[in-house]
Design an enzyme around this catalytic site. Structure first.
Site, PDB file in Angstrom:
ATOM      1  CE  LYS A  40      32.740  29.076  42.206  1.00  0.00           C
ATOM      2  NZ  LYS A  40      33.104  28.747  43.039  1.00  0.00           N
ATOM      3  NE  ARG A 138      33.867  23.706  48.763  1.00  0.00           N
ATOM      4  CZ  ARG A 138      34.221  25.022  48.384  1.00  0.00           C
ATOM      5  NH1 ARG A 138      33.081  25.870  48.353  1.00  0.00           N
ATOM      6  NH2 ARG A 138      35.281  25.219  47.548  1.00  0.00           N
ATOM      7  CE1 TYR A 266       0.382  39.338  49.922  1.00  0.00           C
ATOM      8  CE2 TYR A 266       2.469  39.890  49.460  1.00  0.00           C
ATOM      9  CZ  TYR A 266       1.666  39.203  49.119  1.00  0.00           C
ATOM     10  OH  TYR A 266       0.904  38.870  48.016  1.00  0.00           O
ATOM     11  CG  MET A 314       6.724  36.222  44.038  1.00  0.00           C
ATOM     12  SD  MET A 314       5.102  34.724  42.582  1.00  0.00           S
ATOM     13  CE  MET A 314       5.148  34.006  44.403  1.00  0.00           C
TER      14      MET A 314
END
Ligand SMILES: *Cc1c(COP(=O)(O)O)cnc(C)c1O
Length: 375
Positions: A40, A138, A266, A314
């Site tokens: 998957k 679930r 940052y 990023m």
């Protein structure tokens, strides 16, 4: 899709021979009839078009996916294997199962009934898996729905059950009492179904990767390993028996000498306290390299650890390479972001997550290399 070697900021190498070796290791450990493979989420982010054929060459003939579209994609790659869809039926999707020869997992009594409608119109009884919930809450039939099905087995109609399955919540924690409770509930559920004359010829399936290591009494007929095939450790806290599959090498874009007092990145979250060298590497959270590894993760150059300093941004990660001989540090040189010294589970721990999330987040901008063929 994959960026070219020259232009990509990082190189992702996926060792198909290691996947093949991992499949055979799990198959040899597993005492049941059939070791399947869970592919998957694009084979846990590693690329199902390459990974599934490698698993088939290693001897795997049964595959599990989460979604119908994943099953259709896999069918286009592998004509002759069994493909099971864990996510169950979705309204409007019933025809696709027959068209692409996919076996649905019936996760509720409503799905059992929907499928019996399909079965009623078919020439040949179409097979399906029945998922019994034994503690995940679930997917799967909860206890009351199972009881009702056992009282009224005609709700299955002409459906022929391929597998009766359940899923363990705590398989990676062998001492957890829920493992045994789920085993007992699963055994009880199978006995109740048998008592109602349901699923006489069906296989039983309980274990994922970690479950295989809980011992043969958990095994039943079909195993459904995923993460361990791809090198994730099925035994957290113990040495990893699996071969490493993933290597991610980031390219250095720029190197600079720094001196006090300055900060990096940052938020000025890293303060330089002594002379050193910082390499800026061309990948970041847009590539799935999690921002939560800011100031905690590390790369390796050979066997020298080079810590991340400052925030992961990023497209860039800043790394303290002061400990590495200068001739190894230059634009274009490679740093192992995932590699022999920093395997996937270690990278995950540094980011506060699990290997599964690191793999399935691996980005689209890498240059991908598939090594070997799995056979
Ligand atoms: C994802 C999944 C698996 C595979 O689990 P791993 O921990 O990756 O081995 C097996 N069974 C079900 C139902 C799953 O959803």
């Amino acid at each position: 899709m994959s960026n070219s070697l020259e232009h990509a900021g990082a190189i992702l190498t996926i060792d198909l021979d290691a996947i093949g070796a991992n499949y055979r290791l799990l198959r040899d450990r597993f005492q049941g009839a059939e070791c399947a493979a869970v592919v998957k989420a694009d084979a846990y982010g590693l690329g199902v078009e390459a990974v599934a054929p490698a698993l088939a060459r290693a001897g795997c003939g049964t595959f599990y996916v989460a979604l119908i579209d994943e099953g259709i994609r896999l069918r286009r790659v592998l004509e002759d294997v069994d493909i099971h869809v864990l996510g169950g039926l979705l309204p409007g999707s019933l025809d696709a199962f027959a068209e692409y020869r996919l076996v649905p997992t019936l996760n509720s009594l409503a799905e059992v009934e929907a499928w019996s409608g399909v079965a009623a119109g078919a020439d040949e009884a179409p097979s399906a898996d029945l998922h019994i919930d034994t503690g995940m809450n679930r997917l799967g039939l909860p206890r009351d729905e199972l009881d009702l099905l056992c009282r009224e087995p005609e709700r299955l109609g002409a459906t022929s059950l391929a597998t009766v399955m359940s899923h363990l919540a705590c398989a990676d924690d062998p001492g957890h009492p829920l493992n045994r409770r789920q085993l007992e509930d699963f055994t009880g559920a199978r006995a109740a179904l048998a008592g109602a004359g349901v699923g006489a010829g069906a296989s039983a399936s309980l274990v994922n990767s970690s479950g295989i290591f809980l011992g043969p009494e958990f095994h039943f007929d079909v195993a459904r390993p995923g993460v361990a095939l791809y090198g994730g450790n099925p035994l957290p806290g113990k040495p990893n028996p699996m071969a490493q599959v993933v290597r991610l090498q980031g390219k250095i874009l720029q190197v600079r000498d720094v001196d006090t007092p300055q900060t990096v990145g940052y938020g000025a979250s890293h303060r330089i306290t002594r002379r050193g060298r910082i390499a800026t590497v061309a990948l970041g959270y847009a590539d799935g390299f999690l921002r939560s590894s800011s100031n905690t993760g590390s790369g390796y150059i050979g066997d020298i650890r080079v810590p991340f300093v400052g925030r992961v941004s990023m497209d860039l990660i800043t790394i303290d390479v002061s400990a590495v001989p200068q001739h190894l540090i230059h634009p274009g040189a490679l740093i192992d972001m995932i590699g022999p010294s920093n395997p996937i589970d270690r990278v995950a721990a540094d980011a506060g997550t699990i290997g599964y999330e690191i793999m399935t987040a691996l980005g689209a901008r890498y240059h991908r290399v598939y090594a070997g063929d799995g056979a």
